[in-house]
Design a protein around this motif. Structure first.
Motif, PDB file in Angstrom:
ATOM      1  N   SER A 197       0.814  -1.217   0.000  1.00 35.84           N
ATOM      2  CA  SER A 197       0.000   0.000   0.000  1.00 35.84           C
ATOM      3  C   SER A 197       0.848   1.267   0.000  1.00 35.84           C
ATOM      4  O   SER A 197       0.337   2.349  -0.303  1.00 35.84           O
ATOM      5  CB  SER A 197      -0.941   0.009   1.202  1.00 35.84           C
ATOM      6  N   VAL A 198       2.136   1.174   0.343  1.00 37.39           N
ATOM      7  CA  VAL A 198       2.980   2.369   0.337  1.00 37.39           C
ATOM      8  C   VAL A 198       3.636   2.581  -1.023  1.00 37.39           C
ATOM      9  O   VAL A 198       4.391   3.531  -1.203  1.00 37.39           O
ATOM     10  CB  VAL A 198       4.074   2.282   1.432  1.00 37.39           C
ATOM     11  N   GLY A 212      13.578 -25.359   4.474  1.00 37.53           N
ATOM     12  CA  GLY A 212      14.970 -24.999   4.238  1.00 37.53           C
ATOM     13  C   GLY A 212      15.512 -24.081   5.307  1.00 37.53           C
ATOM     14  O   GLY A 212      15.001 -24.013   6.427  1.00 37.53           O
ATOM     15  N   PHE A 213      16.575 -23.356   4.961  1.00 37.55           N
ATOM     16  CA  PHE A 213      17.160 -22.358   5.859  1.00 37.55           C
ATOM     17  C   PHE A 213      16.736 -20.986   5.351  1.00 37.55           C
ATOM     18  O   PHE A 213      17.078 -20.599   4.221  1.00 37.55           O
ATOM     19  CB  PHE A 213      18.685 -22.462   5.874  1.00 37.55           C
ATOM     20  N   SER A 214      15.997 -20.250   6.166  1.00 36.03           N
ATOM     21  CA  SER A 214      15.352 -19.020   5.684  1.00 36.03           C
ATOM     22  C   SER A 214      15.536 -17.883   6.678  1.00 36.03           C
ATOM     23  O   SER A 214      15.497 -18.087   7.886  1.00 36.03           O
ATOM     24  CB  SER A 214      13.854 -19.262   5.455  1.00 36.03           C
ATOM     25  N   ILE A 215      15.714 -16.689   6.124  1.00 37.01           N
ATOM     26  CA  ILE A 215      15.757 -15.465   6.927  1.00 37.01           C
ATOM     27  C   ILE A 215      14.678 -14.525   6.405  1.00 37.01           C
ATOM     28  O   ILE A 215      14.645 -14.206   5.213  1.00 37.01           O
ATOM     29  CB  ILE A 215      17.139 -14.782   6.835  1.00 37.01           C
ATOM     30  N   VAL A 216      13.777 -14.120   7.295  1.00 39.55           N
ATOM     31  CA  VAL A 216      12.744 -13.140   6.949  1.00 39.55           C
ATOM     32  C   VAL A 216      13.327 -11.767   7.254  1.00 39.55           C
ATOM     33  O   VAL A 216      13.471 -11.375   8.410  1.00 39.55           O
ATOM     34  CB  VAL A 216      11.455 -13.389   7.747  1.00 39.55           C
ATOM     35  N   HIS A 217      13.684 -11.048   6.198  1.00 46.39           N
ATOM     36  CA  HIS A 217      14.454  -9.806   6.299  1.00 46.39           C
ATOM     37  C   HIS A 217      13.487  -8.626   6.424  1.00 46.39           C
ATOM     38  O   HIS A 217      12.868  -8.198   5.451  1.00 46.39           O
ATOM     39  CB  HIS A 217      15.318  -9.669   5.040  1.00 46.39           C
ATOM     40  N   LEU A 218      13.377  -8.061   7.634  1.00 46.13           N
ATOM     41  CA  LEU A 218      12.433  -6.974   7.901  1.00 46.13           C
ATOM     42  C   LEU A 218      13.102  -5.599   7.875  1.00 46.13           C
ATOM     43  O   LEU A 218      12.438  -4.593   8.110  1.00 46.13           O
ATOM     44  CB  LEU A 218      11.761  -7.194   9.261  1.00 46.13           C
ATOM     45  N   ALA A 219      14.392  -5.555   7.604  1.00 50.61           N
ATOM     46  CA  ALA A 219      15.103  -4.284   7.427  1.00 50.61           C
ATOM     47  C   ALA A 219      14.977  -3.852   5.963  1.00 50.61           C
ATOM     48  O   ALA A 219      14.538  -4.627   5.121  1.00 50.61           O
ATOM     49  CB  ALA A 219      16.573  -4.465   7.826  1.00 50.61           C
ATOM     50  N   PRO A 220      15.328  -2.607   5.626  1.00 51.90           N
ATOM     51  CA  PRO A 220      15.280  -2.199   4.213  1.00 51.90           C
ATOM     52  C   PRO A 220      16.057  -3.187   3.333  1.00 51.90           C
ATOM     53  O   PRO A 220      17.083  -3.694   3.766  1.00 51.90           O
ATOM     54  CB  PRO A 220      15.951  -0.820   4.234  1.00 51.90           C
ATOM     55  N   PRO A 221      15.516  -3.482   2.144  1.00 55.65           N
ATOM     56  CA  PRO A 221      14.455  -2.810   1.393  1.00 55.65           C
ATOM     57  C   PRO A 221      13.021  -3.162   1.793  1.00 55.65           C
ATOM     58  O   PRO A 221      12.093  -2.756   1.099  1.00 55.65           O
ATOM     59  CB  PRO A 221      14.728  -3.249  -0.044  1.00 55.65           C
ATOM     60  N   SER A 222      12.817  -3.931   2.854  1.00 53.29           N
ATOM     61  CA  SER A 222      11.454  -4.072   3.374  1.00 53.29           C
ATOM     62  C   SER A 222      10.964  -2.696   3.803  1.00 53.29           C
ATOM     63  O   SER A 222      11.743  -1.893   4.325  1.00 53.29           O
ATOM     64  CB  SER A 222      11.454  -5.030   4.569  1.00 53.29           C
ATOM     65  N   ARG A 223       9.681  -2.424   3.593  1.00 53.12           N
ATOM     66  CA  ARG A 223       9.178  -1.087   3.907  1.00 53.12           C
ATOM     67  C   ARG A 223       7.721  -1.149   4.314  1.00 53.12           C
ATOM     68  O   ARG A 223       7.018  -2.116   4.050  1.00 53.12           O
ATOM     69  CB  ARG A 223       9.341  -0.151   2.710  1.00 53.12           C
ATOM     70  N   GLY A 224       7.264  -0.057   4.963  1.00 52.51           N
ATOM     71  CA  GLY A 224       5.877   0.043   5.380  1.00 52.51           C
ATOM     72  C   GLY A 224       5.602  -0.767   6.635  1.00 52.51           C
ATOM     73  O   GLY A 224       6.507  -1.214   7.340  1.00 52.51           O
ATOM     74  N   ASP A 225       4.331  -0.971   6.903  1.00 52.20           N
ATOM     75  CA  ASP A 225       3.882  -1.721   8.079  1.00 52.20           C
ATOM     76  C   ASP A 225       3.858  -3.210   7.731  1.00 52.20           C
ATOM     77  O   ASP A 225       3.017  -3.668   6.962  1.00 52.20           O
ATOM     78  CB  ASP A 225       2.487  -1.241   8.486  1.00 52.20           C
ATOM     79  N   THR A 226       4.796  -3.966   8.290  1.00 51.44           N
ATOM     80  CA  THR A 226       4.910  -5.387   7.954  1.00 51.44           C
ATOM     81  C   THR A 226       4.360  -6.307   9.040  1.00 51.44           C
ATOM     82  O   THR A 226       4.486  -7.520   8.934  1.00 51.44           O
ATOM     83  CB  THR A 226       6.382  -5.750   7.699  1.00 51.44           C
ATOM     84  N   ASP A 227       3.731  -5.737  10.077  1.00 51.74           N
ATOM     85  CA  ASP A 227       3.208  -6.572  11.155  1.00 51.74           C
ATOM     86  C   ASP A 227       2.193  -7.588  10.645  1.00 51.74           C
ATOM     87  O   ASP A 227       2.205  -8.754  11.037  1.00 51.74           O
ATOM     88  CB  ASP A 227       2.563  -5.702  12.246  1.00 51.74           C
TER      89      ASP A 227
END
Length: 724
Positions: free
Chosen positions: A280-281, A565-580
């Protein structure tokens, strides 16, 4: 008090420290220490207690140390030399006595003063064949206190984990670097809390645990994977970068550089970095999502050197509004089909995936995201979705399509308000529009179908503007086949989809669409004006947040990839907006995948950084409900939850209390200390009181995942470093 000399090691045996002088209770005793150089003069040290007859041996924990009294010790050899000198000179008794008084005065160099230290001991149990058993009686007075041999301590605290190779190596005892500390990975299903303030070494502790878990996974698990929620980019190394520390991703891509273990599971499993973002952003224009694809490419370019060095291709898949994009470093992003995206999710060894909320959401999730106060919102949404055939249990299978129908119905109703506003008239109008859309789609060539859909709505007389976009109706019209095969391109099967018969009703999808449009109009027009407006606004808001190309089938493929598998959920940039909301939705999907794919011996690790933000004490959030379900029910499905926080006092106690193992680093805030006492079962009063005194990198480890759970271990955590 008698003057005594310092006992030598060969008088009372190796490791002698002192004696038990007081037995306060069944589990408490006090001892005087006569060896000032002992390693037991600190909280958390483990002492060996032997009774005078050698019949029993105990293991005790040092919980307090204090100065007790001063004791003089005379240099006897020098005193004899002075005595012989006085005698040789024929000194009289009076003169000799005066000299002796001077020599034995408190300031004399012949007298050394020792402060007797007193240990407060908590008796942990009786030693029986290198194991700790419940003691039937406390140690007796004058029992000898010793430093336990390092070999004995390691056998007790590791319980064979070091030999079996499946224990998770954490570090060494803070006061004895010869003794290694391990966690039992199979007991992590009772969950773990890693708590410590900024700068205490919390992140390094988590990296050590996760790396060890992934390196050794083949020894204790039959399937499952590792998922880490990374808030600051410390685990991927982007954008946070510190040359003094090693990103967790490096240890996953090249395990042989960090460990001698044959990490076969980690070497062969798929690696994923998921970048959730708030759609939405990002502007509705296609150019905006191409610009965002450039941000993902910049991330790949910075990390590509590490990927390429290990033989991995730096590739990303971006789910957006208009297209699914393939993103590669130094290249323009290009649209790919749903089938190509599905194949990458299934087979690519290393993949970065940028994904917003999926087009499939529960009704309660839609209501929360809509931020509406209407008490009828959920009821109307569920009723509309059910009439259109878009409701599976409590889940709307295409939010974008439902929003398109609601918007169409509302605008048609508005256009008819001055004339015939009966449900029959509105339904007829909508049915005519839907029929025209279908006809226009079928008569156009595939490349022109998006334009045909728009023109169909623009040419409906009293309706103005482009208010329904092509992908929503593309998803809706091809829904039957899309749900059956996620690799099918929607636009290539529109006609077949319309002619497909629905098993439950016997009607074709074309007939169901027309009937659903009429019933949806009737459902809306029977509501009040305010309710209708609220539903349309709310659905429109949510529709801007979801990708119509990320439907239930693709989202399930993504969740399966993450959890296998082996996974990292990357919530730092380039992630943006409200990710809750995206995090909450993902946690729910991971839980469903673990339940659907469960088999005996399957183990998966889910690590949640900044847990106080996802599960706050005094705030209701969807993410809190998701975490609570994993904490309460995850064990039976092989899920191990690791809650990581620098503010434990702000974590919901109902979730924190589910963590049966605690690794506590330095914490000084009184609210956080109180939160630990209130929420963590393994946190005793004495442990909490010692947390402000810990040094960076030191941790108190206690609970069920400690091989000998009755022993809290003061540990020096070993940082993640490449092997030399």
């Amino acid at each position: 008090m008698l003057a005594v000399s310092e006992p030598s090691g060969n008088v009372l045996g190796e490791g002698f420290v002192g004696f038990i002088v007081s037995v306060e209770s069944y589990t408490e005793a006090r001892a005087f220490v006569y060896n000032p150089g002992t390693r037991l003069l600190r909280y958390g040290a483990l002492a060996l207690v032997e009774d005078p007859r050698g019949e029993r041996s105990y293991l005790a924990l040092v919980v307090d140390v204090r100065e007790h009294s001063l004791m003089p010790s005379v240099d006897e050899e020098r005193l004899r030399q002075i005595s012989r000198l006085l005698a040789a000179r024929g000194a009289e008794y009076r003169d000799a006595l005066q000299v002796a008084r001077q020599l034995l005065s408190p300031s004399s160099s012949l007298v050394r003063w020792y402060s007797t230290r007193e240990l407060k001991l908590r008796i942990l149990g009786e030693l029986a064949e290198d194991r700790l058993a419940i003691h039937e009686a406390p140690p007796r007075l004058t029992s000898i206190v010793r430093e336990p041999p390092s070999e004995l301590l390691e056998r007790i605290v590791s319980r064979g984990l070091s030999v079996a190779g499946r224990g998770l190596y954490l570090g060494t005892l803070a006061y004895n670097p010869e003794v290694r500390v391990y966690l039992d990975p199979e007991r992590l299903t009772t969950h773990l809390a890693v708590l410590g303030q900024t700068g205490s070494g919390k992140t390094e502790t988590v990296k050590r645990i996760v790396a060890e878990y992934a390196w050794r996974k083949q020894f204790f698990s039959n399937g499952g994977g590792v998922v880490v929620f990374d808030v600051a980019g410390e685990y991927t190394g982007y954008p946070y970068s510190d040359p003094r520390v090693v990103p967790l991703l490096d240890a996953a891509l090249n395990p042989s550089a960090f460990t001698s273990i044959n990490a076969s599971w980690l070497t062969n499993t798929r690696k994923t970095v998921l970048v959730p973002y708030d759609l939405s952003v990002i502007s509705l224009y296609q150019r905006a999502e191409q610009v965002y694809a450039g941000d993902i490419a910049a991330m790949l370019e910075q990390l590509a050197g590490r990927y390429n060095a290990q033989g991995y291709r730096a590739t990303a898949v971006l789910y957006a509004r208009h297209h699914i994009y393939l993103v590669e470093p130094h290249r323009e992003p290009r649209p790919i089909s749903r089938g190509e995206a599905a194949q990458l999710l299934r087979a690519e060894p290393f993949l970065v995936v940028a994904a917003p909320l999926p087009d499939t959401l529960r009704v309660e999730e839609i209501a929360e995201l809509a931020r509406t106060r209407s008490e009828y919102f959920s009821l109307v949404v569920a009723d509309m979705a059910d009439r259109l055939g878009l409701l599976a249990l409590d889940t709307v299978v295409s939010v974008k399509s439902l929003a398109a129908v609601a918007q169409l119905t509302w605008r048609t109703y508005q256009s008819l308000r001055s004339g015939d506003r009966s449900p029959h008239a509105v339904a007829s109008r909508i049915r005519s529009i839907v029929q025209n859309v279908i006809n226009n789609v079928l008569s156009a060539e595939p490349p022109e179908r998006c334009r045909a859909v728009r023109e169909a709505f623009e040419n409906q007389g009293q309706l103005h503007g482009v208010f329904v976009d092509c992908p929503a109706w593309g998803t809706l019209l091809s829904l039957p086949l899309v749900l059956q095969d996620p690799a099918v391109d929607p636009w290539s099967v529109v006609e077949q989809a319309l002619d497909t018969r629905i098993e439950d009703t016997g009607q074709t999808w074309r007939e169901t669409l027309l009937r659903g449009a009429r019933l949806a109009a009737q459902a809306l027009t029977e509501q009040s004006w305010q309710t209708m407006a609220s539903v349309v606004r709310g659905l429109d808001r949510v529709a801007r947040m979801v990708s119509p190309l990320l439907d239930a089938a693709h989202y399930r493929l993504l969740a399966q990839r993450l959890l296998e598998g082996f996974s990292i959920v990357h919530l730092a940039p380039p992630s943006r907006g409200d990710t809750d909301a995206a995090v909450s939705r993902l946690l729910d999907e991971l839980f469903h995948v673990s339940v659907a794919n469960y088999r005996r011996g399957r183990r998966s690790l889910i690590v949640v950084e900044e847990a106080h933000n996802l599960a706050p004490t005094d705030e209701d959030r969807a993410s809190k409900a998701s975490l609570l379900r994993i904490a309460r029910e995850g064990r039976k499905w092989g899920l191990s939850l690791v809650l990581v926080s620098q503010r434990p006092g702000f974590i919901d106690p109902g979730i924190l209390s589910q963590a049966a193992t605690m690794i506590a680093l330095r914490i000084t805030n009184p609210d956080d200390l109180a939160g630990i006492k209130r929420g963590v079962e393994s946190a005793s009063q004495e442990i909490v009181e010692r947390l402000p005194d810990l040094e960076p990198g030191q941790a108190l480890v206690s609970g069920l995942a400690v091989p000998e759970r009755r022993i809290p271990l003061l540990t020096r955590v070993e940082m993640l470093r490449p092997r030399t």
